[in-house]
Design a protein around this motif. Structure first.
Motif, short mmCIF file in Angstrom:
data_model
loop_
_atom_site.label_atom_id
_atom_site.label_comp_id
_atom_site.label_asym_id
_atom_site.label_seq_id
_atom_site.Cartn_x
_atom_site.Cartn_y
_atom_site.Cartn_z
N LYS A 113 0.84 -1.21 0.00
CA LYS A 113 0.00 0.00 0.00
C LYS A 113 0.87 1.25 0.00
N ALA A 114 1.94 1.22 0.76
CA ALA A 114 2.85 2.37 0.81
C ALA A 114 3.50 2.61 -0.55
N VAL A 115 3.94 1.55 -1.21
CA VAL A 115 4.58 1.70 -2.52
C VAL A 115 3.59 2.29 -3.53
N VAL A 116 2.38 1.79 -3.55
CA VAL A 116 1.38 2.31 -4.49
C VAL A 116 1.09 3.78 -4.19
N ALA A 117 0.90 4.11 -2.92
CA ALA A 117 0.64 5.51 -2.55
C ALA A 117 1.83 6.40 -2.90
N ASP A 118 3.04 5.90 -2.67
CA ASP A 118 4.23 6.69 -2.99
C ASP A 118 4.35 6.92 -4.50
N MET A 119 4.01 5.91 -5.29
CA MET A 119 4.05 6.08 -6.75
C MET A 119 3.06 7.14 -7.20
N MET A 120 1.86 7.11 -6.62
CA MET A 120 0.86 8.13 -6.96
C MET A 120 1.37 9.52 -6.60
N THR A 121 1.97 9.63 -5.43
CA THR A 121 2.48 10.92 -4.97
C THR A 121 3.57 11.44 -5.90
N GLU A 122 4.45 10.56 -6.35
CA GLU A 122 5.51 11.00 -7.26
C GLU A 122 4.93 11.62 -8.52
N HIS A 123 3.88 11.01 -9.05
CA HIS A 123 3.28 11.55 -10.28
C HIS A 123 2.56 12.87 -10.00
N LEU A 124 1.97 13.01 -8.82
CA LEU A 124 1.36 14.28 -8.43
C LEU A 124 2.44 15.36 -8.35
N GLU A 125 3.58 15.02 -7.77
CA GLU A 125 4.67 15.99 -7.65
C GLU A 125 5.24 16.36 -9.02
N ILE A 126 5.34 15.41 -9.91
CA ILE A 126 5.82 15.70 -11.27
C ILE A 126 4.89 16.72 -11.93
N ALA A 127 3.60 16.48 -11.85
CA ALA A 127 2.64 17.42 -12.44
C ALA A 127 2.72 18.78 -11.75
N THR A 128 2.94 18.78 -10.45
CA THR A 128 3.04 20.03 -9.70
C THR A 128 4.24 20.85 -10.17
#
Length: 183
Positions: A113-128
């Motif tokens: 769950k942590a890995v999946v959440a971290d992957m989502m966050t990385e893509h959010l940060e890229i877009a940011t």
């Protein structure tokens, strides 16, 4: 130029587009700073879950250091715009991050769950960061772009690491879980 005259980069926006872009840039710099604080609050507790995942532990430890640097870059960008981070946003998102990491820790598949959440966050940060770069350029604040691009490259590298290692991490989780159940 006389000593008390601001440089071109420090002048207030001159066109209506620059005014709106500057206001939007400042709001988004504050949001990005709060997001980075939240990421730190999520990642640090995750390290305790990763005794059997040395590569992931090492990569997240490195990324936490990068994230701290990213927050410092955002603080510098805000200061150059004549403002500072939003303490309220920082506090609220940090508390949310702690809650997220605590909730993940209670599940049997917390690492996944942590890995999946971290992957989502990385893509959010890229877009940011991509958005911040566009806003900085539109606001006439091109001096901010190199630091934002540095943060973008770090986020892309972390997302790439997750993309390259997701299958391995999922397989390792299942193997460790199977071994634990056999005991």
């Amino acid at each position: 130029m006389p000593p008390d005259t601001p440089s071109t980069d420090q002048l207030p926006p001159r066109t209506p587009v620059q005014v709106v872009a500057q206001e939007t840039l400042i709001a988004n710099l504050r949001n990005a700073h709060a997001l980075e604080k939240q990421v730190i609050a999520v990642l640090e507790p995750q390290l305790k879950l990763l005794d059997d995942y040395a590569d992931l532990h090492a990569r997240l430890t490195r990324h936490i250091a990068e994230t701290r640097e990213q927050a410092e870059r955002l603080e510098a960008a805000l200061a150059s715009c004549g403002t500072s981070p939003s303490m309220i946003k920082d506090a609220v998102l940090s508390v949310m991050g702690l809650g997220q990491s605590s909730a993940q820790g209670f599940s049997s598949d917390a690492v996944l769950k942590a890995v999946v959440a971290d992957m989502m966050t990385e893509h959010l940060e890229i877009a940011t960061y991509r958005t911040l770069i566009v806003l900085a350029e539109m606001a006439g604040r091109s001096e901010l772009v190199p630091a934002l691009e540095a943060s973008l490259r770090e986020e892309e590298a972390m997302a790439d690491w997750f993309n390259q290692n997701l299958e391995l991490l999922a397989r390792r989780f299942v193997e460790l879980e199977t071994a634990q159940r056999r005991q």
